[in-house]
Design a protein around this motif. Structure first.
Motif, PDB file in Angstrom:
ATOM      1  N   UNK A 122      -2.949  -1.510   8.280  1.00  0.00           N
ATOM      2  CA  UNK A 122      -2.163  -0.691   7.249  1.00  0.00           C
ATOM      3  C   UNK A 122      -1.724  -1.811   6.220  1.00  0.00           C
ATOM      4  N   UNK A 123      -1.050  -3.082   6.501  1.00  0.00           N
ATOM      5  CA  UNK A 123      -0.414  -4.017   5.838  1.00  0.00           C
ATOM      6  C   UNK A 123      -1.310  -5.286   5.582  1.00  0.00           C
ATOM      7  N   UNK A 124      -2.128  -5.520   6.296  1.00  0.00           N
ATOM      8  CA  UNK A 124      -3.011  -6.627   6.319  1.00  0.00           C
ATOM      9  C   UNK A 124      -2.163  -7.871   6.661  1.00  0.00           C
ATOM     10  N   UNK A 125      -1.138  -7.818   7.556  1.00  0.00           N
ATOM     11  CA  UNK A 125      -0.419  -8.994   7.886  1.00  0.00           C
ATOM     12  C   UNK A 125      -0.549  -9.020   9.762  1.00  0.00           C
TER      13      UNK A 125
ATOM     14  N   UNK B   8      -5.639  -4.599   3.734  1.00  0.00           N
ATOM     15  CA  UNK B   8      -4.811  -3.364   4.151  1.00  0.00           C
ATOM     16  C   UNK B   8      -4.776  -2.477   3.214  1.00  0.00           C
ATOM     17  N   UNK B   9      -4.569  -0.948   3.757  1.00  0.00           N
ATOM     18  CA  UNK B   9      -4.782   0.023   2.923  1.00  0.00           C
ATOM     19  C   UNK B   9      -3.420   0.139   1.930  1.00  0.00           C
ATOM     20  N   UNK B  10      -2.394  -0.343   2.307  1.00  0.00           N
ATOM     21  CA  UNK B  10      -1.239  -0.462   1.343  1.00  0.00           C
ATOM     22  C   UNK B  10      -0.983  -1.899   1.018  1.00  0.00           C
ATOM     23  N   UNK B  11      -0.554  -1.892  -0.261  1.00  0.00           N
ATOM     24  CA  UNK B  11      -0.693  -3.192  -0.933  1.00  0.00           C
ATOM     25  C   UNK B  11       0.595  -3.930  -0.782  1.00  0.00           C
TER      26      UNK B  11
ATOM     27  N   UNK C 111      -4.531  -6.182  -0.686  1.00  0.00           N
ATOM     28  CA  UNK C 111      -4.800  -4.587  -0.759  1.00  0.00           C
ATOM     29  C   UNK C 111      -6.366  -4.301  -0.717  1.00  0.00           C
ATOM     30  N   UNK C 112      -6.562  -3.281   0.037  1.00  0.00           N
ATOM     31  CA  UNK C 112      -7.890  -2.996   0.190  1.00  0.00           C
ATOM     32  C   UNK C 112      -8.470  -2.252  -1.097  1.00  0.00           C
ATOM     33  N   UNK C 113      -9.588  -2.739  -1.690  1.00  0.00           N
ATOM     34  CA  UNK C 113     -10.337  -2.332  -2.814  1.00  0.00           C
ATOM     35  C   UNK C 113     -11.670  -1.965  -2.542  1.00  0.00           C
TER      36      UNK C 113
ATOM     37  N   UNK D  92      -7.120   6.888  10.932  1.00  0.00           N
ATOM     38  CA  UNK D  92      -6.881   7.354   9.784  1.00  0.00           C
ATOM     39  C   UNK D  92      -7.466   6.420   8.680  1.00  0.00           C
ATOM     40  N   UNK D  93      -7.465   5.141   9.148  1.00  0.00           N
ATOM     41  CA  UNK D  93      -7.917   4.020   8.119  1.00  0.00           C
ATOM     42  C   UNK D  93      -9.343   4.055   8.046  1.00  0.00           C
TER      43      UNK D  93
END
Length: 190
Positions: free
Chosen positions: A11-14, A44-47, A76-78, A94-95
């Protein structure tokens, strides 16, 4: 030959995806892997955490398992991250849906983390594959064939440890390692 590229998504990449990213690298290095063979990155899907360091508890788990946390920055995922990846591993179902909505052509190479670990236990790579890239591509194709269109299971997901106790982070890191170790072994089998 290009390196085999693995994208780890949460989600947040942390927390989850950085642990997965850095533990897979550590497992690969332990087996003689190099940057020329394997490229592992995350998003992460959210930035909202873009540019931040790894969560300190996640970093603690990576370091305790022999990984390196230096230089990590969340992003953030691109679309280009998915396009640059031979395998996409997500923390949740979900991801997977998020990645596939972003890039429908990535469906066959996108898996929930535990799902991929479960599927590769039962696949056997053909003999004679000449390099890490060839083994990786074959492994993804075999895992996709093994899932045979079946959906991932809720038990395949990685719980979000953010804001939880160290023991929670440790359990999630153990679940991640249950996939990164056999993945690295398959890629770097000599």
């Amino acid at each position: 030959m290009a390196p085999f590229s693995v994208l780890c998504v949460c989600m947040g990449n942390i927390c989850r995806s950085p642990m997965a990213e850095r533990l897979l690298v550590a497992d690969a290095l332990a087996l003689g892997g190099t940057d020329a063979d394997l490229y592992v990155h995350g998003a992460g899907t959210g930035g909202w955490h873009a540019g931040e360091s790894m969560d300190p508890q996640a970093a603690k788990q990576v370091l305790s398992r022999g990984g390196d946390v230096s230089g990590f920055r969340a992003r953030k995922l691109l679309t280009e991250h998915v396009d640059a990846s031979d395998l996409v591993l997500t923390a949740t179902i979900e991801q997977v849906e998020f990645v596939v909505a972003l890039r429908p052509d990535a469906a066959a190479r996108t898996f929930v983390f535990g799902e991929f670990g479960r599927l590769i236990r039962d696949v056997r790579l053909p003999l004679g594959l000449p390099d890490v890239y060839s083994r990786g591509v074959a492994l993804v194709e075999l895992a996709d064939a093994a899932r045979a269109g079946r959906a991932a299971r809720a038990a395949d997901e990685l719980d979000d440890p953010w804001g939880r106790a160290d023991a929670y982070f440790s359990r999630v890191a153990d679940e991640i390692h249950a996939t990164t170790k056999p993945l690295a072994a398959a890629l770097f089998a000599r």
